[in-house]
Design a protein around this motif. Structure first.
Motif, PDB file in Angstrom:
ATOM      1  N   LYS A 207      49.957  30.799  53.064  1.00 42.19           N
ATOM      2  CA  LYS A 207      49.961  30.261  51.703  1.00 42.19           C
ATOM      3  C   LYS A 207      49.445  31.288  50.701  1.00 42.19           C
ATOM      4  N   PHE A 208      48.400  32.007  51.088  1.00 41.59           N
ATOM      5  CA  PHE A 208      47.846  33.002  50.173  1.00 41.59           C
ATOM      6  C   PHE A 208      48.866  34.097  49.878  1.00 41.59           C
ATOM      7  N   ALA A 209      49.549  34.574  50.938  1.00 49.30           N
ATOM      8  CA  ALA A 209      50.558  35.616  50.745  1.00 49.30           C
ATOM      9  C   ALA A 209      51.705  35.111  49.869  1.00 49.30           C
ATOM     10  N   THR A 210      52.084  33.845  50.027  1.00 49.06           N
ATOM     11  CA  THR A 210      53.201  33.271  49.267  1.00 49.06           C
ATOM     12  C   THR A 210      52.859  33.127  47.793  1.00 49.06           C
ATOM     13  N   TYR A 211      51.628  32.708  47.516  1.00 46.47           N
ATOM     14  CA  TYR A 211      51.243  32.413  46.132  1.00 46.47           C
ATOM     15  C   TYR A 211      50.393  33.510  45.498  1.00 46.47           C
ATOM     16  N   LEU A 212      50.476  34.722  46.017  1.00 51.83           N
ATOM     17  CA  LEU A 212      49.672  35.807  45.473  1.00 51.83           C
ATOM     18  C   LEU A 212      49.996  36.069  44.005  1.00 51.83           C
ATOM     19  N   ASP A 213      51.281  36.021  43.638  1.00 52.10           N
ATOM     20  CA  ASP A 213      51.678  36.334  42.258  1.00 52.10           C
ATOM     21  C   ASP A 213      51.060  35.353  41.254  1.00 52.10           C
ATOM     22  N   PRO A 214      51.211  34.016  41.424  1.00 51.78           N
ATOM     23  CA  PRO A 214      50.559  33.097  40.482  1.00 51.78           C
ATOM     24  C   PRO A 214      49.037  33.165  40.528  1.00 51.78           C
ATOM     25  N   ILE A 215      48.467  33.508  41.689  1.00 46.29           N
ATOM     26  CA  ILE A 215      47.016  33.680  41.765  1.00 46.29           C
ATOM     27  C   ILE A 215      46.583  34.837  40.873  1.00 46.29           C
ATOM     28  N   CYS A 216      47.329  35.929  40.922  1.00 49.35           N
ATOM     29  CA  CYS A 216      47.017  37.084  40.082  1.00 49.35           C
ATOM     30  C   CYS A 216      47.176  36.745  38.601  1.00 49.35           C
ATOM     31  N   ASP A 217      48.215  35.985  38.256  1.00 46.78           N
ATOM     32  CA  ASP A 217      48.395  35.576  36.860  1.00 46.78           C
ATOM     33  C   ASP A 217      47.189  34.789  36.371  1.00 46.78           C
ATOM     34  N   ALA A 218      46.690  33.884  37.217  1.00 46.38           N
ATOM     35  CA  ALA A 218      45.520  33.083  36.828  1.00 46.38           C
ATOM     36  C   ALA A 218      44.285  33.958  36.655  1.00 46.38           C
ATOM     37  N   LYS A 223      40.386  36.871  33.120  1.00 44.81           N
ATOM     38  CA  LYS A 223      39.840  38.158  32.716  1.00 44.81           C
ATOM     39  C   LYS A 223      39.970  38.395  31.215  1.00 44.81           C
ATOM     40  N   LYS A 224      41.073  37.918  30.636  1.00 45.02           N
ATOM     41  CA  LYS A 224      41.334  38.192  29.221  1.00 45.02           C
ATOM     42  C   LYS A 224      40.890  37.062  28.287  1.00 45.02           C
ATOM     43  N   GLN A 231      32.373  34.920  34.787  1.00 42.41           N
ATOM     44  CA  GLN A 231      33.680  34.564  35.325  1.00 42.41           C
ATOM     45  C   GLN A 231      34.687  35.691  35.093  1.00 42.41           C
ATOM     46  N   ARG A 232      34.607  36.313  33.950  1.00 37.29           N
ATOM     47  CA  ARG A 232      35.518  37.436  33.662  1.00 37.29           C
ATOM     48  C   ARG A 232      35.258  38.603  34.613  1.00 37.29           C
ATOM     49  N   TYR A 233      33.985  38.888  34.873  1.00 38.07           N
ATOM     50  CA  TYR A 233      33.653  39.991  35.775  1.00 38.07           C
ATOM     51  C   TYR A 233      34.108  39.677  37.196  1.00 38.07           C
ATOM     52  N   LEU A 234      33.933  38.414  37.608  1.00 38.74           N
ATOM     53  CA  LEU A 234      34.375  38.015  38.946  1.00 38.74           C
ATOM     54  C   LEU A 234      35.886  38.176  39.077  1.00 38.74           C
ATOM     55  N   ALA A 235      36.631  37.751  38.059  1.00 37.16           N
ATOM     56  CA  ALA A 235      38.086  37.904  38.090  1.00 37.16           C
ATOM     57  C   ALA A 235      38.472  39.384  38.165  1.00 37.16           C
ATOM     58  N   TYR A 236      37.748  40.212  37.413  1.00 31.53           N
ATOM     59  CA  TYR A 236      38.009  41.654  37.424  1.00 31.53           C
ATOM     60  C   TYR A 236      37.787  42.246  38.813  1.00 31.53           C
ATOM     61  N   LYS A 237      36.683  41.853  39.481  1.00 24.84           N
ATOM     62  CA  LYS A 237      36.381  42.393  40.805  1.00 24.84           C
ATOM     63  C   LYS A 237      37.412  41.941  41.838  1.00 24.84           C
ATOM     64  N   VAL A 238      37.883  40.695  41.732  1.00 18.92           N
ATOM     65  CA  VAL A 238      38.900  40.213  42.679  1.00 18.92           C
ATOM     66  C   VAL A 238      40.191  40.985  42.485  1.00 18.92           C
ATOM     67  N   LEU A 239      40.604  41.170  41.224  1.00 15.68           N
ATOM     68  CA  LEU A 239      41.838  41.920  40.950  1.00 15.68           C
ATOM     69  C   LEU A 239      41.715  43.364  41.409  1.00 15.68           C
ATOM     70  N   GLU A 240      40.529  43.925  41.247  1.00 16.56           N
ATOM     71  CA  GLU A 240      40.300  45.306  41.674  1.00 16.56           C
ATOM     72  C   GLU A 240      40.467  45.445  43.189  1.00 16.56           C
ATOM     73  N   GLY A 241      40.173  44.360  43.918  1.00 21.21           N
ATOM     74  CA  GLY A 241      40.274  44.405  45.375  1.00 21.21           C
ATOM     75  C   GLY A 241      41.675  44.199  45.912  1.00 21.21           C
TER      76      GLY A 241
END
Length: 514
Positions: A207-218, A223-224, A231-241
């Motif tokens: 499921k995670f692999a399938t929905y990676l794109d909408p997860i990244c959009d969220a 972040k923005k 919360q913004r910093y947490l989103a930034y760190k997840v995207l960085e990973g």
């Protein structure tokens, strides 16, 4: 003449009252704040403290009423921890007394806290009670030992406190062998997927692999647009990973677990088909070997397409591999292609193949199949006297040559008896059989058959049929992630998770240990 300074007398407390309050403290799981009941800490304190006080008024059996003068005790900095450890010691003794000198199995689950680079061992005991039910109880949590100790010593002390350790070389050898299997759930090599590191996450990964794109959009939106800086910093760190390494590992584990998933589902059934599981095991091992030998090129194309679809940057596979900063003291001449092939793709597959060999050794697989020959399903369809006699020979301490000969005769009489007994129909598990044998008195009529059944239910290498300790392990794991593994934490966990035994411990028994 100068007045001599008076030394203040040490503060004292009514030790019975102190033990009573600590009893409530442990019963409620107060050290863990949220004990899983769904009620807030305040709700539990107000409601349950009232019930506790009422029970005390009516002389709760767990609390020793005293008519004499109060017993005053000097307050020390460790009094609360001393009371906890005294309760824990007595609780372990209570568990041992429930076993009543009968056979039992000890098994260990080694758990790791990656964020803290620590490990600890959760020790359980499994036995059959007087009704033939399989019982699993926590004995304690052993923290990672220091330089002046060892795991063998720590676990030995735990078993000694419970009165379960035996002062003989054979027991010491078995205990050492048990502990040397670090990283393996040793009660049974055939663990359920929710209790292993490679079974229960397959659907989540898909499921995670399938929905990676909408997860990244969220995450980009958070972040923005979100004002909360945390919360913004947490989103930034997840995207960085979300790097190529992440995508590579995600798809690789998805493919590996898709191969082992059928085996995991088969083992997760309430009534396990041993022969089917062994066939699925061999097929899973075969597919993993094929994947390692022949699947690299197709996997590389797959990861390339996935990264392209999800806009994940890809490294130049022909360039020299650059290790992470903390590993750069190790010189390497590998290219990125060689690194991802040898150190990632093949290494992960080899880890799973090795895990299969550990958990499904030749002996444990044989035990699993042999014990299934007593399965009562379909009027004991799988019954095989010769295999069961062979199973008994694996335990020469329990079955001498004379006992094996007697067992042969008992098995023959037993199977004729139960197949024509309506009370033994419509059973599906070994644990059902043990309960029914006690209910009907056939455990006394066929004592060697019952002993064989008992060994199949409690010893390592045979399938666990009791309610597993998975819920207790999850609670322990979540607790250890927040609190260090100490004597205090171990004692509090034992008292909370084994409350029925803990409640029988009297104040006098606790005070005698202090």
């Amino acid at each position: 003449m100068e007045d001599s300074q008076e030394v203040p007398s040490p503060k004292k407390v009514n030790i019975d009252r102190a033990v009573d309050l600590m009893r409530f403290f442990f019963r409620e799981g107060t050290p863990f704040l949220d004990n899983g009941s769904g009620r807030s800490f305040v709700e539990r304190m107000i409601g349950d403290m009232s019930c506790f006080m009422v029970n005390m008024m009516f002389q709760d059996p767990g609390i020793s009423p005293r008519n004499g003068p109060p017993r005053m005790w000097t307050i020390t900095p460790t009094l609360d921890k001393d009371i906890a450890h005294a309760f824990a010691k007595e609780t372990r003794k209570g568990i041992a007394s429930e076993i009543q000198g009968d056979f039992y199995g000890i098994y260990v689950d080694v758990m790791h806290i990656p964020s803290k680079f620590l490990s600890y061992m959760v020790v359980f005991v499994r036995y059959l009670n007087g009704k033939g039910d399989v019982v699993e109880r926590l004995l304690g949590v052993v923290p990672e030992p220091g330089y002046d100790s060892s795991l063998e010593v720590e676990v030995g002390l735990l078993l000694s406190e419970a009165g379960l350790i035996q002062d003989c070389p054979q027991f010491t050898e078995k205990l050492c062998a048990l502990i040397q299997g670090t990283g393996v759930n040793l009660d049974s090599d055939l663990k359920k997927p929710g209790e292993t590191c490679w079974g229960s996450y397959y659907e989540a990964l898909v499921k995670f692999a399938t929905y990676l794109d909408p997860i990244c959009d969220a995450l980009y939106f958070v972040k923005k647009a979100v004002e909360n800086n945390d919360q913004r910093y947490l989103a930034y760190k997840v995207l960085e990973g979300l790097t190529y390494d992440f995508a590579f590992g995600l798809l690789l584990m998805q493919d590996v677990l898709s191969i082992t998933n059928e085996l995991s589902l088969a083992l997760d059934q309430k009534y396990v088909d041993a022969e089917n599981c062994m066939e699925l095991l061999q097929e899973a091992k075969r597919q993993l070997v094929v994947m390692k030998d022949e699947g690299w090129s197709s996997f590389l194309n797959k990861i390339g397409m996935y990264c392209s679809d999800n806009e994940i940057p890809m490294p130049n596979m022909g360039e020299k591999f650059k290790p992470r900063p903390w590993l750069r003291d190790k010189a390497t001449t590998m290219t990125n292609l060689e690194h991802y092939h040898a150190d990632f793709f093949e290494k992960v597959i080899n880890i799973h193949l090795n895990e299969f060999d550990k958990r499904f050794s030749e002996k444990s697989s044989a035990l699993f199949l042999l014990s299934s020959c007593l399965n009562p399903q379909n009027s004991f369809q799988a019954f095989d006297k010769e295999k069961l006699v062979g199973y008994a020979r694996l335990y020469p301490s329990e079955f001498s040559d004379a006992a094996v000969a007697a067992l042969d005769l008992q098995l023959e009489a037993f199977i004729m008896d139960v197949r024509f007994d309506a009370r033994f129909r419509e059973m599906n598990a070994l644990s059902d059989l043990s309960v029914k044998m006690v209910e009907t008195g056939k455990n006394a009529e066929y004592p060697l058959v019952y002993l064989l059944l008992k060994l199949a239910l409690i010893l390592p290498g045979t399938p666990a049929t009791a309610k597993t300790a998975s819920s207790a392990l999850k609670f322990i794991e979540s607790t250890m992630a927040k609190d260090p593994c100490s004597q205090w934490t171990s004692d509090c966990l034992l008292l909370f998770l084994e409350r029925d035994i803990f409640e029988t411990v009297t104040n006098d028994a606790v005070i005698a240990i202090l």
